[in-house]
Structure formats: structure tokens, C-alpha cells
Design a protein around this motif. Sequence first.
Motif, PDB file in Angstrom:
ATOM      1  N   LEU A 114      -3.659   1.466   6.692  1.00  0.00           N
ATOM      2  CA  LEU A 114      -3.965   2.766   6.082  1.00  0.00           C
ATOM      3  C   LEU A 114      -5.019   2.627   4.985  1.00  0.00           C
ATOM      4  O   LEU A 114      -5.949   3.431   4.903  1.00  0.00           O
ATOM      5  CB  LEU A 114      -2.691   3.394   5.507  1.00  0.00           C
ATOM      6  N   GLN A 115      -4.863   1.580   4.143  1.00  0.00           N
ATOM      7  CA  GLN A 115      -5.837   1.362   3.062  1.00  0.00           C
ATOM      8  C   GLN A 115      -7.242   1.171   3.637  1.00  0.00           C
ATOM      9  O   GLN A 115      -8.222   1.656   3.085  1.00  0.00           O
ATOM     10  CB  GLN A 115      -5.469   0.108   2.248  1.00  0.00           C
ATOM     11  N   ASP A 116      -7.330   0.459   4.767  1.00  0.00           N
ATOM     12  CA  ASP A 116      -8.636   0.210   5.383  1.00  0.00           C
ATOM     13  C   ASP A 116      -9.145   1.409   6.190  1.00  0.00           C
ATOM     14  O   ASP A 116     -10.163   1.313   6.893  1.00  0.00           O
ATOM     15  CB  ASP A 116      -8.545  -1.016   6.310  1.00  0.00           C
ATOM     16  N   GLU A 117      -8.364   2.484   6.163  1.00  0.00           N
ATOM     17  CA  GLU A 117      -8.715   3.726   6.883  1.00  0.00           C
ATOM     18  C   GLU A 117      -8.939   3.486   8.358  1.00  0.00           C
ATOM     19  O   GLU A 117      -9.855   4.046   8.970  1.00  0.00           O
ATOM     20  CB  GLU A 117      -9.908   4.405   6.211  1.00  0.00           C
ATOM     21  N   LYS A 118      -8.084   2.643   8.925  1.00  0.00           N
ATOM     22  CA  LYS A 118      -8.165   2.412  10.375  1.00  0.00           C
ATOM     23  C   LYS A 118      -7.326   3.441  11.124  1.00  0.00           C
ATOM     24  O   LYS A 118      -7.469   3.595  12.333  1.00  0.00           O
ATOM     25  CB  LYS A 118      -7.676   1.000  10.689  1.00  0.00           C
ATOM     26  N   ALA A 119      -6.396   4.062  10.440  1.00  0.00           N
ATOM     27  CA  ALA A 119      -5.535   5.089  11.050  1.00  0.00           C
ATOM     28  C   ALA A 119      -4.936   5.922   9.932  1.00  0.00           C
ATOM     29  O   ALA A 119      -4.980   5.539   8.758  1.00  0.00           O
ATOM     30  CB  ALA A 119      -4.426   4.419  11.859  1.00  0.00           C
ATOM     31  N   ASP A 120      -4.355   7.075  10.326  1.00  0.00           N
ATOM     32  CA  ASP A 120      -3.744   7.978   9.349  1.00  0.00           C
ATOM     33  C   ASP A 120      -2.228   7.883   9.357  1.00  0.00           C
ATOM     34  O   ASP A 120      -1.568   8.278   8.402  1.00  0.00           O
ATOM     35  CB  ASP A 120      -4.162   9.421   9.674  1.00  0.00           C
ATOM     36  N   LEU A 121      -1.693   7.422  10.474  1.00  0.00           N
ATOM     37  CA  LEU A 121      -0.244   7.318  10.626  1.00  0.00           C
ATOM     38  C   LEU A 121       0.073   6.005  11.341  1.00  0.00           C
ATOM     39  O   LEU A 121      -0.749   5.490  12.107  1.00  0.00           O
ATOM     40  CB  LEU A 121       0.288   8.484  11.475  1.00  0.00           C
ATOM     41  N   ILE A 122       1.295   5.505  11.101  1.00  0.00           N
ATOM     42  CA  ILE A 122       1.711   4.243  11.699  1.00  0.00           C
ATOM     43  C   ILE A 122       2.949   4.505  12.554  1.00  0.00           C
ATOM     44  O   ILE A 122       4.007   4.889  12.021  1.00  0.00           O
ATOM     45  CB  ILE A 122       2.092   3.222  10.586  1.00  0.00           C
ATOM     46  N   ALA A 123       2.826   4.315  13.843  1.00  0.00           N
ATOM     47  CA  ALA A 123       3.997   4.496  14.719  1.00  0.00           C
ATOM     48  C   ALA A 123       4.623   3.142  15.005  1.00  0.00           C
ATOM     49  O   ALA A 123       3.922   2.150  15.198  1.00  0.00           O
ATOM     50  CB  ALA A 123       3.591   5.179  16.018  1.00  0.00           C
ATOM     51  N   ILE A 124       5.940   3.140  15.008  1.00  0.00           N
ATOM     52  CA  ILE A 124       6.681   1.895  15.207  1.00  0.00           C
ATOM     53  C   ILE A 124       7.767   2.137  16.257  1.00  0.00           C
ATOM     54  O   ILE A 124       8.456   3.163  16.212  1.00  0.00           O
ATOM     55  CB  ILE A 124       7.306   1.425  13.866  1.00  0.00           C
ATOM     56  N   GLY A 125       7.885   1.214  17.182  1.00  0.00           N
ATOM     57  CA  GLY A 125       8.892   1.352  18.237  1.00  0.00           C
ATOM     58  C   GLY A 125       9.980   0.307  18.120  1.00  0.00           C
ATOM     59  O   GLY A 125      11.026   0.519  17.506  1.00  0.00           O
ATOM     60  N   ARG A 126       9.696  -0.869  18.664  1.00  0.00           N
ATOM     61  CA  ARG A 126      10.747  -1.887  18.765  1.00  0.00           C
ATOM     62  C   ARG A 126      11.275  -2.347  17.420  1.00  0.00           C
ATOM     63  O   ARG A 126      12.468  -2.606  17.272  1.00  0.00           O
ATOM     64  CB  ARG A 126      10.228  -3.066  19.591  1.00  0.00           C
ATOM     65  N   GLU A 127      10.404  -2.419  16.416  1.00  0.00           N
ATOM     66  CA  GLU A 127      10.873  -2.884  15.112  1.00  0.00           C
ATOM     67  C   GLU A 127      11.878  -1.883  14.520  1.00  0.00           C
ATOM     68  O   GLU A 127      12.817  -2.273  13.833  1.00  0.00           O
ATOM     69  CB  GLU A 127       9.666  -3.088  14.185  1.00  0.00           C
ATOM     70  N   LEU A 128      11.691  -0.610  14.827  1.00  0.00           N
ATOM     71  CA  LEU A 128      12.648   0.391  14.342  1.00  0.00           C
ATOM     72  C   LEU A 128      13.962   0.343  15.121  1.00  0.00           C
ATOM     73  O   LEU A 128      15.019   0.669  14.588  1.00  0.00           O
ATOM     74  CB  LEU A 128      12.040   1.796  14.406  1.00  0.00           C
TER      75      LEU A 128
END
Length: 410
Positions: free
Chosen positions: A332-346
Amino acid sequence: MKADTKLFSPIKIRGVTIPNRIVVSPLCMYSANDGVATDWQFAHLSTFARGKTGLIFAEATAVEARGRITPRCLGIWTDEQAEALIPITSFIEQMGCVPGFQLAHAGRKAGTKTPWKGGTPLDEEDIKAGNGPWDIIGPSDLPVADGWVIPKAMDDKDIEDVVKAFSNAAKRAVKVGFKVIEIHSAHGYLLQSFLSPLANKRNDKYGGDIYGRMRFLLEVVDAIREVIPEDMPLFCRISAVDGFENGWEIGDSVILSKELGEHGVDVVDCSAGGISGAPLFRVNQSGQPMKTNMDRGPGFQVPYAEQIKKESGIKTMAVGVIVDPNQAEQILQDEKADLIAIGRELMYNPFWSLHAAQALKADPDFDMWPDQYKWGVNRRGKLADFKGVRDEIIDEKMVVSHLSEVYKQK
Ligand SMILES: Cc1cc2nc3c(=O)[nH]c(=O)nc-3n(C[C@H](O)[C@H](O)[C@H](O)COP(=O)(O)O)c2cc1C
């Protein structure tokens, strides 16, 4: 002291404010009955709400019966199916999180066994048990792989019916309280199979060049945008690349994302792969990952989210082996994306968001925790401070080891 982080800053998209940037990636649970959610879906999704994950997507939900991946997949082609989701949306909102809904059609990858039974097409035994035969549709009469059902190449009427099914499904989803809609156009399912030149061999207006191949998806987008509220965010999950030679490439995704933005999509959810014979993450018989030209290491899809964000100007969601709070924050800091989706780790740790906030010192006083847990959990942390080292505690492992020392000294 509370640290300022991007991961735990809210984001407003149209009329909806998502309290933090962490998203439950849609996760099929294969636990519905005739498309109707069971207690499992409630238990599964409400746990992420107790864990204060900002945006919680329910699993891929079929807009019509033949669009289910397996007979146990969730559906939303009836009112009964929709109404069964009300306790879920209501609980997610009570926890201050945002309920999201992924609309899907499995297309030529429909009608299979669950992954833990091989994920292969339903067979005679399944049909005897009342599951199938399945009506398989796709862009062309090309099966997913050898041994899979040859789909019926959809005619104009089929396309019109499926567009209508998506729009009816979206209306139902809004009615039962979902606040964000996502269109599933990834992983080789129906909409993505129209995009990919590996699956779409049509020479009518829904095939040919990229503009023809995008037409069906854009019709679905328009139909959904028309029936959902103006202030409701619309996401679209894409496979940014097929990962096979002569397939869909990242440059195609940039073109598509610009079009999606113009048609009212707010966020492109950047996944990848799935066009070939196997469901995502399938391994071959010797347990090796399927051979594509795609690396599947930590954050492997983040460069797609970054390129699409930079070159098409649309918001993106990054997904794929994002497991560490600092990794998520840096994206997010590097502005590579606006949101972070997580599957298996969650799935492994449904309270990942709360733990990430501790690790990043974004929630030193456990304010994010539900009231029911906050008091007890806060005291647990204080108990670990028996040597006055609370400020040095940088992660939960240290709390646990301090606690075990406390108990040892007793
Ligand atoms: C059990 C399971 C079910 C999944 N179901 C869906 C789904 O319903 N819709 C979807 O778009 N992706 C689905 N995926 C893909 C995930 O949403 C996610 O993109 C993928 O697991 C990569 O993220 P991760 O490395 O954080 O798990 C599923 C993945 C798993 C492991």
C-alpha cells in the motif's frame, strides 16, 4: 503509541467506507444445499467479522443453477437462497465491517466434484446420486481439458439469459444487505473464458479481437451497474494473465481495466490463471504445481495490480500469498494497490487483521477488538507485561512466551 498505517486507514469508494484495507478474498466453501447457505457460511464469514477484516466477500455465488462449480456451491437465483444470507450481512455490519458479494458463473468449469474429491467433472456415480448431468456452456465447443464435458457454444439468446441472470442476482444481493458487488471474471470461469483467446474461438461479435472478447463481460457490467445503487462500489476480479503462451496477457488487462472503469467498475481485483484444465492451485499427480509460466511465490500477483493501477488509473486490489502485515503495508505504501485481499492466510488465522494491527502497532490498546473480547484480551496483554517489557513486545509470539514464563514461575 498508535502507529499511522495505510493498512488500517479507511477507504471510501463511492458511498461506502471500508474501515481498513484488508479484504477476505472470496472462498468457495462447497457447503450449501441446493445453493442455499447453511450454518457453515454464517460461522465462516462471521469469524472474519469478529476479526475486523474491513471488507468480507462471501464465496463465488452462482447466478443460475448451471453456473455452480459443484452441486454444493452457493447460489442466488431464488429468493430463498438470497434470504438465507441476511443473518450474514447483518452480523458483518454489526461488527462494523462491510459485506461484499461475488457473482459468478462457472461456465465450462461447472459441474465438478469438490476439490477434496479431485475437482474433476461429475461422473456416473454423482449422476446416480442426483447430481447432474450438468448443462455446460462456454464461448466455444472447447472443453477445459481432455475428459471434460464439451460445452455448448452459447448463442445470442444464451448470452442474453446469462446477462439477465447476473442482473437479477445483483438485485437480490443488494436487497439482502450486501454493500459491495464483485463480478467474478477470473480463473477460467464463464466470463474469463470469453476474454481468453485460448478458450474463445468465436468469430461473431463476442469473439475475435480483444474488443469482441470483452463484449460479454462489459454487457454484464452494464446490466449490474444499472440495477445496483449509484453509490454502491462495483469490483471486478480478473485473471491478469493466463500464464500460457498465446493467452491473455497483462497488456490486455490494462486495456480491459480502462474499459471496466468507463463502464462503472471501481476496483479491479487482480488475480491470475485458471484458464487451463485445472482449478486454481491444482497439483499434478506427483504433487508438483501445474506447469504454467507463472511463479507462485509471495505476492506473485502484486506486479499485476501495480501495472494495472499505474497504466489504467483504476483502483486495484492485490491478492495472492500476501501473508505478512509488513508485506501488506509496504504494497500500500508503494501504491501498488489500494486494497489487500487475503484467502488462505485468513483461513489459517481468521483474526489475521487484529493480529496485524498489533504487529504494526496500529492498535496498541486493542480498540479494534469487539467489546466482548477487548477487556479480556487487553488484560492478557498486561499480564505479559510482568517484567515491564510491554513496549518491547513486537508480536504475539512474545506475549505467548512471556505468558508461558509467568505460568512457569507460579
Ligand atoms: C478454498 C479456496 C476457495 C476459493 N474460492 C474462490 C472463489 O469463490 N472465488 C474466487 O474468486 N477465488 C477463490 N479462490 C481464490 C482466492 O480468493 C485467492 O485469490 C487465492 O487463494 C490467492 O490468495 P491467497 O494466497 O491469499 O490464498 C479460492 C481459493 C481457495 C484456497
